[in-house]
Design an enzyme around this catalytic site. Structure first.
Site, PDB file in Angstrom:
ATOM      1  N   HIS A 161       5.291   5.815  11.251  1.00  0.00           N
ATOM      2  CA  HIS A 161       6.551   5.079  11.121  1.00  0.00           C
ATOM      3  C   HIS A 161       7.769   5.996  11.194  1.00  0.00           C
ATOM      4  O   HIS A 161       8.873   5.521  11.511  1.00  0.00           O
ATOM      5  CB  HIS A 161       6.604   4.358   9.772  1.00  0.00           C
ATOM      6  CG  HIS A 161       6.010   2.989   9.769  1.00  0.00           C
ATOM      7  ND1 HIS A 161       6.335   2.023  10.691  1.00  0.00           N
ATOM      8  CD2 HIS A 161       5.135   2.405   8.903  1.00  0.00           C
ATOM      9  CE1 HIS A 161       5.679   0.906  10.413  1.00  0.00           C
ATOM     10  NE2 HIS A 161       4.937   1.110   9.333  1.00  0.00           N
ATOM     11  N   GLU A 191       2.025   5.678   7.574  1.00  0.00           N
ATOM     12  CA  GLU A 191       3.404   5.875   7.127  1.00  0.00           C
ATOM     13  C   GLU A 191       4.090   6.994   7.898  1.00  0.00           C
ATOM     14  O   GLU A 191       5.290   6.917   8.199  1.00  0.00           O
ATOM     15  CB  GLU A 191       3.426   6.166   5.626  1.00  0.00           C
ATOM     16  CG  GLU A 191       2.748   5.121   4.752  1.00  0.00           C
ATOM     17  CD  GLU A 191       3.173   3.693   5.059  1.00  0.00           C
ATOM     18  OE1 GLU A 191       4.376   3.472   5.326  1.00  0.00           O
ATOM     19  OE2 GLU A 191       2.304   2.802   5.027  1.00  0.00           O
ATOM     20  N   GLY A 246       0.824  -1.193   0.000  1.00  0.00           N
ATOM     21  CA  GLY A 246       0.000   0.000   0.000  1.00  0.00           C
ATOM     22  C   GLY A 246       0.859   1.243   0.000  1.00  0.00           C
ATOM     23  O   GLY A 246       0.565   2.221  -0.688  1.00  0.00           O
ATOM     24  N   GLU A 264       7.349   3.514   4.137  1.00  0.00           N
ATOM     25  CA  GLU A 264       7.638   4.634   5.026  1.00  0.00           C
ATOM     26  C   GLU A 264       9.056   5.183   4.913  1.00  0.00           C
ATOM     27  O   GLU A 264       9.598   5.716   5.890  1.00  0.00           O
ATOM     28  CB  GLU A 264       7.407   4.199   6.472  1.00  0.00           C
ATOM     29  CG  GLU A 264       8.370   3.127   7.002  1.00  0.00           C
ATOM     30  CD  GLU A 264       7.888   1.699   6.839  1.00  0.00           C
ATOM     31  OE1 GLU A 264       8.402   0.797   7.527  1.00  0.00           O
ATOM     32  OE2 GLU A 264       6.994   1.473   6.008  1.00  0.00           O
TER      33      GLU A 264
END
Length: 852
Positions: A301, A298, A261, A264
């Site tokens: 992260h 993300e 998807g 990061e």
């Protein structure tokens, strides 16, 4: 004599560590080749006559090690494919202390979606878990963090982005030489590079952080929403962690072909286009929520994973579980009207389904090598991990949990850590037995079924491991944080009682006097366990459905269905419960109900019984759709729009109502002709599939063209899914052939194949084709581990015992080595589905006759 690197499970020695990479790459986008030169500053802990780097398909040129005034060249350069390493052997031991390794190399772009690859016009990198070694000779394990100073030579006229901001752009012959700011300490899997004809939003700053969102020029108009999400959630993340963002800037880039998807990478986050780019004026709400959740995941992260990084891939779960949980927490704070915790629960349901198999795995398990790490990107890692963290937060309290998290981030800043470091920090902050709770839930596979029996005000709780296979039993126990919510009959007061169920069985007495009207044993559905209510407890809950929270109603339906799968409840009891939801108005509850009814319609009824079941579904839920109508009213809330969408799935999708098709068809035709306002956006996905099922060649050709040319990724996916739905046999066959063409992107191979196996008229022919061309289908994934797993999992859509035996034979003769775990789980789940079909079809048929 065997060398340590001859073992696939080889780990780099800790005695030589990188401090800084200074690398220059030259990219030839036409030839799909690159050259590189770099100097790696090293710390050598003890004298050694060899240096070991990771490298795949790289041709090394000149290599020199320098320390002080001396230099050494290797006497041997040995590639070791099994461990994806190259061993540099020197004629004498290199001295301990500081040194620099200079390396030149050449290579080619990868053909799949890993390393440096070409996604249409865009060159992009994807390094997690361990593919930096496809572009750089490097120390490609997460514990080897270093600074990265990148210079890139590229043709003029293309946008190039890296982790750091560009600090210099100068001519270098016919090329441009671009120098990027040196990074913070990073593991190699977080380094990134993107190069292509990209355009970005204007730079905007939030709390001093520059943010831009990038896409191909024809998709520039779809970047605004993803940009706004980043600007909204970055301050919230900084506030939660109590730490400023560390990586200088945030660039977000939509990549036209992408395995996951999103990824990061520090300061340069790459996304599958559908997870970043969208038009909020025409996008369904589920797409908007998904973009917000992925962007926030993300960005979370950047602290948890990038600032503090796992030592080894066995703690990958903590990276992903934390970011999963954190994303929903932050998005819920930003947009509480979206009720994203109900979406979180939908993901948790997938984990509960997978974790009920014998072939499941613990959240934290052994990972011996990087290829095994690739198999860890599943629902156990993300959704179960996130659910357990949410459960622990609920047990400790929000403030204590956040303080423990902040201590952990401060203690391990810029460094690596293991999960136990986090548990210790949480324990210090909360003075609670976090280690006991964490070890049981993280290190042990599966989860408990809590049985509830009521006798007056006494509640007997009993736990055992839940398996979806009938008759399976085992003796594991968990410390289960059970939250009981109940209502007094006399006063109507709602009460809660928290019980940590450590033993197999316990009895609790509810305070007060008189009757208890009803009791829910997983209040708010925040616990990662299932509940079986005995006798009066279930009847009372069923009689007060509207008083339960939506998450609790969903949990009740899901748990009763789970008991049907495990043979502990009958289909009759489940369908009787389902029938009580005829007046349900909550969209999330309706989605759960429709999902279960869809399973029954597609797998457990055939012929006349199937048609009878469809008409029952239409009677059950059609009134709700008739009341709402197909067109949104001015000022209508998102809740009402989503309720309508769920009812269209039921009446048009599951029941295949001719009246619903008649409503959908003219609206879809107008949308395809360019009138985007002809249909409420939340209905589009289902409506286009409904119309495609009975569509002709003209519609087929239109959708095939649109799935390639539509700039909006959500619309593109909608048309791609619909192409697999045509039930006219010649069109179904033509759709099958498209899988082996470039009309279906690599990233979409698995989902497209699932659509073909779901097609009522085409699935048998496609299954025969799939068996004959299995290697071709696997090759279409480009070796991407996530896609390989999904291709294997698609076999779970088969229905009959002969299919099960054929699937076993196929995977035995032609196993997918990178998806061994998925193969085992898919065959086990398919075996259970076949067994359920064989025992439940007659039950459904008998029940339907009582409803005629």
């Amino acid at each position: 004599m065997a060398h340590a690197t001859d073992d696939k499970n080889f780990r780099l020695p800790l005695s030589i560590r990188p401090r800084r990479y200074a690398a220059t790459l030259t990219l030839d986008l036409e030839a799909k080749t690159f050259t590189g030169r770099q100097s790696i500053e090293l710390k050598v802990e003890k004298p050694s006559d060899e240096i070991i780097l990771h490298a795949i398909a790289l041709k090394l040129g000149e290599v020199t090690f320098r320390a002080g005034e001396r230099s050494w060249k290797p006497t041997e350069v040995r590639e070791v494919p099994v461990s994806e390493t190259v061993v540099l052997r020197f004629g004498e031991p290199l001295p301990a202390g500081e040194g620099a390794l200079e390396v030149a190399w050449t290579g080619r772009f990868s053909e799949g979606l890993r390393g440096l690859y070409l996604a249409g016009k865009v060159a992009a990198t994807q390094f997690e878990a361990a593919d930096a070694r496809r572009l750089f000779p490097c120390f490609d394990e997460p514990a080897f963090k270093a600074h990265w100073a990148l210079t890139v030579r590229v043709p003029p006229g293309v946008t190039t982005l890296a982790n750091g901001a560009m600090v210099k752009d100068e001519a270098d012959g016919e090329l441009r030489k671009l120098t990027f700011a040196e990074t913070e300490l990073l593991s190699s899997y977080l380094v990134a590079l993107v190069c292509g004809p990209l355009v970005g939003t204007e730079e905007e700053k939030v709390e001093g952080i520059p943010v831009r969102t990038w896409a191909l020029p024809e998709k520039q108009h779809l970047t605004r929403f993803g940009q706004e999400v980043a600007l909204a959630v970055l301050p919230r993340l900084q506030a939660y962690f109590g730490l400023p963002y560390a990586f200088g800037k945030v660039d977000q880039v939509g990549i036209p072909d992408f395995e996951a998807g999103a990824m990061e990478n520090a300061g340069l986050i790459t996304y599958r286009e559908i997870a970043l780019l969208m038009d909020p004026a025409s996008a369904p709400l589920n797409v908007q929520k998904r973009v917000a959740e992925v962007v926030t995941h993300e960005l979370a992260h950047q602290w948890f994973g990038n600032w503090v990084t796992m030592v080894w891939w066995d703690d990958l779960w903590l990276n992903e579980a934390f970011a999963t949980w954190m994303a929903y927490k932050i998005v819920n704070e930003w947009r509480p009207d979206w009720r994203v915790w109900l979406d979180f629960d939908a993901g948790k349901a997938a984990a509960l389904h997978l974790d009920a198999l014998r072939s499941t795995h613990p959240i934290h398990g052994e990972v011996h090598n990087a290829s095994e790490a690739g198999e860890s990107f599943d629902a156990i890692t993300y959704e179960k991990g996130g659910a357990v963290l949410r459960m622990i937060e609920g047990f400790l309290g929000e403030e204590a949990f956040r303080e423990g998290m902040r201590q952990y981030m401060r203690t391990h800043a810029r460094a690596n850590a293991v999960a136990d470091d986090l548990w210790r920090a949480l324990a210090r902050a909360s003075s609670q037995p976090v280690l006991e709770l964490a070890k049981a839930w993280i290190g042990q596979s599966g989860y408990p079924l809590v049985t509830v029996k009521m006798e007056g005000r006494k509640v007997r709780l009993k736990q055992r491991r839940y398996y979806s296979e009938p008759g399976m039993r085992s003796a594991e126990r968990w410390p289960v944080p059970v939250v009981l919510r109940y209502v007094e009959s006399d006063s109507g007061a709602m009460e809660e009682l928290r019980v940590l169920l450590r033993e197999e069985e316990a009895e609790v007495t509810l305070e007060g006097q008189g009757e208890v009207e009803w009791l829910c044993a997983n209040a708010g559905a925040t616990g990662f366990y299932r509940v079986a209510y005995e006798g009066v407890a279930l009847e009372r809950l069923s009689n007060h459905l509207r008083e339960l929270a939506p998450a609790e109603r969903i949990s009740l339906l899901a748990d009763q269905w789970a008991l049907v799968r495990s043979g502990e409840e009958s289909m009759k009891s489940f369908l009787e419960l389902a029938a009580r939801f005829d007046k349900e108005e909550d969209d999330a509850v309706l989605d759960e109900l429709v999902g279960r009814l869809s399973y029954v319609e597609s797998r457990l009824v055939e012929g006349e019984e199937q048609e009878r079941f469809r008409r029952w579904v239409e009677r059950l839920l059609g009134g709700g759709l008739a009341q709402l109508g197909w067109d949104a009213k001015p000022g209508e809330s998102d809740r009402v729009k989503l309720r309508r969408a769920a009812l269209v799935k039921a009446v048009g999708g599951v029941a295949r109502s001719p009246a619903a098709l008649a409503e959908a068809k003219p609206r879809v035709e107008k949308v395809l002709a360019g009138d985007k306002g002809a249909m409420e956006p939340n209905l589009l996905d289902m409506a286009v599939v409904m119309v495609a099922r009975t569509g002709d060649r003209k519609l087929f050709d239109t959708l095939v063209e649109k799935m390639q040319t539509e700039p909006d990724p959500a619309a593109q996916r909608r048309y791609l899914t619909a192409v697999t739905a045509f039930e006219e046999p010649s069109l179904a066959e033509q759709a099958q052939g498209l899988l082996f063409t470039d009309k279906v992107k690599t990233q979409d191979v698995a989902s497209y194949g699932m659509g073909l196996l779901s097609n009522r008229t085409g699935r048998d022919k496609w299954w025969g084709e799939l068996q004959g061309r299995w290697r071709d289908v696997v090759a279409r994934t480009g070796g991407a581990s996530m896609l390989l797993r999904r291709v294997v999992e698609s076999l779970g859509l088969l229905r009959e015992r002969k299919h099960l035996e054929e699937a076993k034979a196929l995977l035995s003769a032609q196993p997918v080595e990178a998806a061994r775990q998925a193969m085992e789980q898919t065959l086990e789940r398919l075996s259970q589905d076949v067994a359920l079909r064989e025992r439940a079809m007659s039950e459904v048929s008998a029940w339907m006759k009582t409803k005629a």
